[in-house]
Design a protein around this motif. Structure first.
Motif, mmCIF file in Angstrom:
data_model
loop_
_atom_site.group_PDB
_atom_site.id
_atom_site.type_symbol
_atom_site.label_atom_id
_atom_site.label_comp_id
_atom_site.label_asym_id
_atom_site.label_seq_id
_atom_site.Cartn_x
_atom_site.Cartn_y
_atom_site.Cartn_z
ATOM 1 N N ASP A 1 -7.423 12.950 -15.289
ATOM 2 C CA ASP A 1 -6.140 12.272 -15.091
ATOM 3 C C ASP A 1 -6.104 11.791 -13.661
ATOM 4 O O ASP A 1 -6.090 12.607 -12.740
ATOM 5 N N HIS B 1 -6.638 5.153 1.896
ATOM 6 C CA HIS B 1 -8.056 5.111 2.258
ATOM 7 C C HIS B 1 -8.190 5.333 3.761
ATOM 8 O O HIS B 1 -7.466 4.730 4.547
ATOM 9 N N ILE C 1 -6.425 -2.671 -2.589
ATOM 10 C CA ILE C 1 -5.869 -3.980 -2.203
ATOM 11 C C ILE C 1 -6.939 -4.643 -1.366
ATOM 12 O O ILE C 1 -7.308 -4.114 -0.312
ATOM 13 N N LEU D 1 3.912 6.069 -5.297
ATOM 14 C CA LEU D 1 3.877 6.251 -6.750
ATOM 15 C C LEU D 1 2.720 7.175 -7.163
ATOM 16 O O LEU D 1 2.397 7.295 -8.338
ATOM 17 N N GLY D 2 2.083 7.810 -6.171
ATOM 18 C CA GLY D 2 1.066 8.807 -6.478
ATOM 19 C C GLY D 2 -0.331 8.254 -6.682
ATOM 20 O O GLY D 2 -1.157 8.889 -7.339
ATOM 21 N N PHE D 3 -0.617 7.080 -6.139
ATOM 22 C CA PHE D 3 -1.947 6.488 -6.320
ATOM 23 C C PHE D 3 -2.839 6.786 -5.115
ATOM 24 O O PHE D 3 -2.360 6.897 -3.985
ATOM 25 N N GLU D 4 -4.132 6.887 -5.400
ATOM 26 C CA GLU D 4 -5.118 7.079 -4.345
ATOM 27 C C GLU D 4 -5.841 5.754 -4.109
ATOM 28 O O GLU D 4 -6.201 5.067 -5.056
ATOM 29 N N GLU D 5 -6.040 5.427 -2.843
ATOM 30 C CA GLU D 5 -6.660 4.130 -2.530
ATOM 31 C C GLU D 5 -8.185 4.233 -2.507
ATOM 32 O O GLU D 5 -8.741 5.179 -1.960
ATOM 33 N N VAL D 6 -8.835 3.250 -3.124
ATOM 34 C CA VAL D 6 -10.306 3.194 -3.102
ATOM 35 C C VAL D 6 -10.738 1.804 -2.633
ATOM 36 O O VAL D 6 -9.926 0.888 -2.567
ATOM 37 N N LYS D 7 -12.015 1.686 -2.321
ATOM 38 C CA LYS D 7 -12.563 0.388 -1.907
ATOM 39 C C LYS D 7 -13.893 0.133 -2.599
ATOM 40 O O LYS D 7 -14.567 1.074 -3.021
ATOM 41 N N ARG E 1 -4.972 8.284 -10.817
ATOM 42 C CA ARG E 1 -4.409 6.956 -10.565
ATOM 43 C C ARG E 1 -5.039 6.444 -9.291
ATOM 44 O O ARG E 1 -4.903 7.088 -8.249
ATOM 45 N N ILE F 1 -4.416 3.628 -14.263
ATOM 46 C CA ILE F 1 -3.895 4.957 -14.564
ATOM 47 C C ILE F 1 -4.761 5.487 -15.698
ATOM 48 O O ILE F 1 -4.837 4.875 -16.765
ATOM 49 N N PRO G 1 3.109 11.340 -11.749
ATOM 50 C CA PRO G 1 1.784 11.450 -11.131
ATOM 51 C C PRO G 1 1.332 12.899 -11.021
ATOM 52 O O PRO G 1 2.165 13.799 -10.871
ATOM 53 N N THR G 2 0.035 13.112 -11.113
ATOM 54 C CA THR G 2 -0.474 14.477 -11.004
ATOM 55 C C THR G 2 -0.889 14.797 -9.572
ATOM 56 O O THR G 2 -1.124 15.935 -9.234
ATOM 57 N N ASN G 3 -1.018 13.756 -8.763
ATOM 58 C CA ASN G 3 -1.424 13.965 -7.372
ATOM 59 C C ASN G 3 -0.504 13.184 -6.459
ATOM 60 O O ASN G 3 0.156 12.251 -6.882
ATOM 61 N N ARG G 4 -0.546 13.560 -5.155
ATOM 62 C CA ARG G 4 0.161 12.724 -4.186
ATOM 63 C C ARG G 4 -0.715 11.508 -3.873
ATOM 64 O O ARG G 4 -1.925 11.526 -4.124
ATOM 65 N N GLY G 5 -0.097 10.472 -3.331
ATOM 66 C CA GLY G 5 -0.863 9.286 -2.967
ATOM 67 C C GLY G 5 -1.766 9.573 -1.775
ATOM 68 O O GLY G 5 -1.420 10.372 -0.906
ATOM 69 N N ILE G 6 -2.946 8.968 -1.768
ATOM 70 C CA ILE G 6 -3.862 9.152 -0.643
ATOM 71 C C ILE G 6 -4.323 7.787 -0.164
ATOM 72 O O ILE G 6 -4.877 7.004 -0.930
ATOM 73 N N LEU H 1 1.166 4.328 -2.693
ATOM 74 C CA LEU H 1 1.003 5.735 -2.310
ATOM 75 C C LEU H 1 2.208 6.544 -2.772
ATOM 76 O O LEU H 1 2.075 7.654 -3.267
ATOM 77 N N PHE I 1 -15.160 7.237 1.543
ATOM 78 C CA PHE I 1 -15.802 7.208 0.212
ATOM 79 C C PHE I 1 -15.740 5.818 -0.360
ATOM 80 O O PHE I 1 -15.026 4.968 0.157
ATOM 81 N N ARG J 1 0.848 -1.204 0.000
ATOM 82 C CA ARG J 1 0.000 0.000 0.000
ATOM 83 C C ARG J 1 0.879 1.248 0.000
ATOM 84 O O ARG J 1 0.673 2.154 -0.798
ATOM 85 N N ASP J 2 1.880 1.263 0.880
ATOM 86 C CA ASP J 2 2.774 2.426 0.953
ATOM 87 C C ASP J 2 3.511 2.644 -0.358
ATOM 88 O O ASP J 2 3.738 3.776 -0.784
#
Lengths: 503, 551
Positions: A351, B359, A357, A256-262, A353, A381, B352-357, A254, B551, A250-251
């Motif tokens: 745009d 959940h 998991i 690599l600039g990804f946002e986590e969703v569920k 990402r 992406i 990347p265009t954003n920082r990682g976030i 993060l 979310f 997960r880290d």
């Protein structure tokens, strides 16, 4: 130091102090012998006694002098110059060439002639040596003085310093004089005053509050530990190693600039299959391959528009009668790609990402390589300029982040991506193994979701397999252990501690 | 993925060149094939679902010969046959039939077994196990045309592989295929292919007749597909026809279908090959590397495509008809990318265009783990799938389960973490004889009412002298580390715990969890000999009272 009638010393210091008192003045070596230890082992104790003002030390240098092998030979057989002189006196004149017959080697001949010439006792012309008899006595005096010096050392003796005469014979290699240093210890008045009142302290294995409070640490001795004895390992309360590895992945995402969703585990077939352009007759949708939930959705989500769009694409591009009611059936998601398409549906163009998991389900009987429930890391992406190259590059960076080394790519097939790829990494034991499947979502997936003119790189990585590589675990069931002893025992993978590659 | 077996000597015969396994395997990656094993002369490989043209030796040899340049891609000449099939009385639940004739083939045992292999693999993968499409091959020269595809209430014929004539009823009851596929036909309304002199071709989708089967003496092959999905049928028929054609055939004919002109057109058009436009811009946009369009197009011949015309911006590409997997230009671009070698496609990723976030439920979970470890709890994991009988034994009656479990012990979705954590507690105590133990789990549960997945944290405290107080203290400590003040109120709705010793945990009036002492009857059932206090807190609710948006 406390003024008291008695002086309590740690047992080892006590023994040393006692022996110093009885020897009065002694070297460390002598003390060591008296207390039955080696000199180097009591040096710290000597220093400690001196620090406490109980003894004084002084350093002394001396020389041990004895004859060398050559010195011994010359003393009995004569010095080389003596031998040559004797021959000259006998014969008056000799040839250099005949000197060897006297039992001298080249060096000795050179030394002998050098000394005789130094005294002016000989003249050498054309290989012939003539003796100047007027100088013979001087030479003989020199020879006598050397031999007398040698005699003094025929038995080894000790000298405080070296005289000029000994330096001469030492220079000629006839005596050996080795320098030694020693420490001489003497009791101070303080120690002498206590001589009847010395008592030995305790040997302790554990520090007691008394030692701390009464400050008695100077009068006790700590029992030394045997470090060859294996220490016990404490029971430890820990976080689960599989969770730790998942959190590391997960880290990495993060970073690599990804946002986590569920997304939900109980899923409509729409999201799990239809929106992914998987035809309803596809083998992965058979009841042997997907768990069907024994419940109907009480309230259908607002997806009519999507359902009809998805249906049109299946009909047009797959050419079969698509059944909308099938899309609204509930299953346990077979992959997390459902979460990726849900996200695209919710967010639309742009745009971004994102990743997830989480757990997925497929009908299976547990064995070392299969489980009915396991983890996937799905990600996308999204962007107008996102390409297949970005996907491959993501795989390379992800593998690097996990210390998995080089990635090799092969073409692959998934119903929802084109191009599709499978990335392989080299396992130290198993060889090249597939761990990185992905591709570019087809336009037949994206357009019904409302995405035109955008590309989406997508993948679904088997987390368990990667975790097994990192943890060195060969049975997938061991990842899900609830055995607290196992949780205690498993070592953290080096890569999550920052090391570069899997060992 | 279908597993396909071919003979190396047969491949050599089809290619005109003998290739050993090593030379063959060099091609395999390019077609997404994976070699499983080579035994004697038999090579077995996994074929991908989409390349149905590679499910037999004919298609494999054809693909290799183009890729290796042994042969240049050519179009097929297709004619309309002067015989026809009449489907005017076809069963309405399986209304369509399509047929082709492949003339002048040379067949032997191996060729026939390859065609049967292809037929079987297609049935299993793309034909919905015969429900949507079923395929049949016949010796054309034993048939008298026209051929009829019609519904009959009864018929008697000698099924393929049997010695004697059998009625439909017997076929359905006694033959292996009859038992396997009998459910696809309706009683008294059987689909039948029969010729003008009454010779039965087949009872689709169940079984062919022995009298019309293809043999080593067969020169001309009739191929049929029947079913419910005309497009799919046409694709399958194209693949089957063109594989058969590789056996030295001289011509292909499409059999006209009386009252089926529209479907007949599908196969005629498909066999002519489709044309797709490939745009230069899309090649670069999709693959992501700067490759010249002319260079890119050069790869296509290796995959049997023909570039009919090309400008700087786009090209018209003829797609070979057996490539039914090709849907649009992206499929063709994939073949270009494969031919370029994926391993040579390198370059920087778009930044990347954003920082990682992270959940928020995971963020909260991470802190919960730290706190619980600090409180002396070891983390355990359990599956979300669990045993419904076990859940019910502990008083959990509402949960989601699956219709088609593989094992009953993994057929219900946990509605709570507590049953799992108690099972883990019991296992550990029994195995190691612990006098005291504290364990916790953080994971997802499925709400049986909403079907939503919810994050929860749960823990158990075991040991003589344990009371509700221990559970309350742990819960209070956790919440106070989060800056929250819990109120504990009586709660009597838990079957698992003792009513007098169960509390609901509320924060600002929101129910966030429960704490309780496990009822001794459950301790007995779990074979535990000392009291257990448990707690379960909803992480979603924690997020809510903390004002964290999930979310």
């Amino acid at each position: 130091m406390n003024i008291s009638r008695e002086l309590k010393l740690p047992p080892r210091l006590y023994a040393i102090a006692k022996s110093i008192l009885s020897l009065r003045k002694a070297t460390v070596d002598e003390i060591a012998r008296a207390v039955g230890r080696r000199e180097q082992d009591i040096m710290r104790d000597i220093a400690e006694l001196e620090r406490r003002g109980l003894i004084t030390t002084s350093r002394r240098t001396y020389f041990k002098v004895e004859l060398s092998e050559r010195g011994r030979r010359y003393l009995s057989g004569g010095l080389p110059e003596e031998v040559v002189l004797r021959e000259l006196i006998k014969s008056g004149r000799v040839h250099v060439g005949t000197l060897k017959e006297l039992g001298l080697d080249d060096d000795e001949i050179e030394v002998a002639l050098g000394i005789l010439r130094m005294f002016g006792a000989i003249r050498i012309r054309g290989g012939t040596i003539d003796l100047d008899t007027t100088r013979v006595q001087k030479v003989q005096e020199y020879i006598q003085s050397v031999k007398k010096e040698l005699e003094r050392y025929s038995l080894p003796i000790t000298l405080a310093e070296l005289s000029d005469s000994i330096r001469e014979v030492r220079r000629r290699g006839l005596v050996l004089a080795r320098e030694h240093k020693e420490i001489v210890v003497e009791a101070t008045d303080l120690l002498t005053n206590y001589s009847d009142k010395l008592i030995p302290g305790d040997i302790v294995t554990v520090i007691t509050p008394e030692i701390i409070n009464l400050e008695t640490w100077d009068s006790i001795e700590f029992k030394p530990f045997d470090l060859t004895v294996e220490p016990p390992r404490y029971p430890i309360v820990r976080k689960h190693f599989f969770t730790e590895v998942i959190n590391y992945m997960r880290d990495l995402m993060l970073s690599l600039g990804f946002e986590e969703v569920k997304g939900p585990h109980v899923e409509l077939e729409l999201w799990n299959f239809d929106a992914l352009f998987v035809p309803q007759y596809h083998p992965s949708r058979r009841p042997t391959d997907v768990y069907v939930v024994n419940t109907e959705a009480s309230e259908l989500p607002k997806v009519e528009h999507l359902v009809s769009a998805v249906g049109r694409y299946h009909k047009e591009f797959r050419g079969y009668k698509w059944d909308p009611s099938r899309a609204l059936r509930l299953v346990l998601r077979t992959h997390c790609t459902s979460v990726s398409v849900r996200t695209i549906w919710e967010r639309g163009p742009g745009d971004y990402r994102v990743f997830t998991i989480d757990r997925v389900f497929r009908p299976d009987t547990p064995d070392p390589t299969h489980l009915m429930e396991f983890h996937q890391l799905d990600g996308i992406i999204v962007g107008a300029r996102v390409s297949f190259k970005d996907l491959l590059q993501f795989f390379r960076e992800f593998a690097r982040g996990l210390g998995l080394g080089e990635v090799r790519f092969k073409p692959a097939y998934f119903p929802f991506t084109e191009p599709s790829v499978e990335g392989y990494v080299k396992h130290p034991k198993l060889g090249w193994i597939e761990v990185l499947p992905g591709g570019m979502f087809r336009r037949q997936v994206l357009e019904p979701l409302g995405l035109k003119g955008y590309n989406v790189a997508a993948w679904g990585i088997g987390v368990d397999r990667v975790a097994m590589i990192l943890l060195g675990i060969s049975d997938i069931r061991d990842l899900y252990t609830d055995d607290v002893r196992e949780v205690e025992k498993v070592a953290l993978p080096k890569v999550i501690l920052g090391a570069g590659s899997v060992s | 993925m279908p597993v396909v077996s071919v003979k190396l000597w047969d491949i050599a015969r089809l290619l005109g060149v003998y290739l050993d396994q090593d030379s063959l395997s060099n091609f395999f990656d390019n077609f997404k094939l994976e070699i499983k094993k080579l035994e004697a002369d038999t090579l077995t490989y996994d074929a991908p679902h989409d390349r149905l043209d590679l499910y037999s030796a004919e298609g494999l040899a054809r693909a290799i010969s183009y890729y290796a340049g042994f042969r240049k891609p050519t179009k097929y000449s297709i004619s309309r046959s002067d015989v026809f099939v009449d489907s005017s009385r076809a069963p309405d639940y399986r209304p369509y039939v399509l047929m082709t004739i492949v003339r002048g083939v040379r067949l032997d045992d191996e060729a026939i077994s390859q065609l049967f292999q292809l037929q079987e693999k297609l049935h299993l993968t793309h034909c919905g196990n015969r429900e949507l499409v079923s395929i049949g091959l016949y010796d054309l020269d034993v048939l008298r045309f026209p051929v009829y595809y019609r519904e009959v209430d009864t018929v008697t014929f000698r099924p393929l592989g049997y010695e004697r004539d059998m009625s439909v009823r017997e076929i359905l009851a006694e033959t292996e295929k009859g038992r396997e596929y009998g459910h696809l036909v309706r009683e008294g309304r059987y689909p039948l292919l029969v010729d003008s002199s009454g010779v039965v071709l087949s009872l689709p989708p169940i079984i062919n007749s022995e009298d019309t089967k293809i043999t080593e003496r067969t020169k001309n092959v009739l191929i049929d597909v029947t079913g419910t999905e005309p497009h799919l049928m046409a694709s399958i028929l194209a693949v089957m026809t063109l594989a058969t054609y590789e056996r030295g055939a001289s011509g292909i004919e499409v059999v006209p279908v009386v009252q089926g002109a529209t479907t007949e057109k599908l196969i005629s058009e498909l066999l002519m090959g489709r044309r797709l436009i490939v745009r230069a811009e899309r090649v670069v946009n999709l693959i992501g590397v700067d490759v010249s369009f002319q260079e890119a197009l050069k790869h296509l011949g290796r995959y049997g495509y023909i570039v009919e015309s090309a400008s700087e911006d786009s090209a018209t590409v003829w797609v070979p008809p057996y490539r039914v997997d090709v849907i649009d230009e992206d499929d063709i671009i994939e073949d270009i990318a494969i031919s370029m070698d994926y391993n040579k496609i390198v370059g920087k990723m778009e930044p990347p265009t954003n920082r990682g976030i992270e959940h928020p439920l995971e963020t909260i979970s991470k802190y919960l783990r730290d706190i619980l470890v600090g409180l002396g709890f070891t983390e355990v994991l359990n599956f979300m799938l669990t045993d419904p009988d076990y859940l019910m034994a502990l008083g959990f009656t509402k949960f989601i389960d699956v219709k088609n479990p593989k094992m009953r012990m993994y057929s219900a979705l946990r509605p709570s973490l507590l049953p799992g954590i108690l099972k883990s507690l019991s296992r550990n105590v029994k195995k190691y004889g612990f006098q005291n133990l504290r364990i916790f789990e953080i994971g997802d549960v499925v709400d049986p009412r909403t079907l939503d997945s919810l994050r929860a944290v749960s823990g158990a405290i075991y040991g003589l002298g344990t009371t509700l107080t221990d559970g309350l203290a742990v819960t209070k400590t956790i919440l106070e580390v989060f800056g929250l003040r819990p109120q504990f109120v009586r709660f009597e709705e838990s079957e698992l715990t003792i009513d007098e010793r169960t509390a609901a945990v509320e924060v600002n009036g929101v129910l966030v969890g429960i704490v309780g002492e496990v009822h001794p009857k459950h301790l007995k059932y779990l074979e535990l000999k000392a009291p257990v206090a448990v707690f379960e807190i909803s992480v979603n609710k924690l997020a809510e009272v903390l004002g964290v948006r999930v979310f």
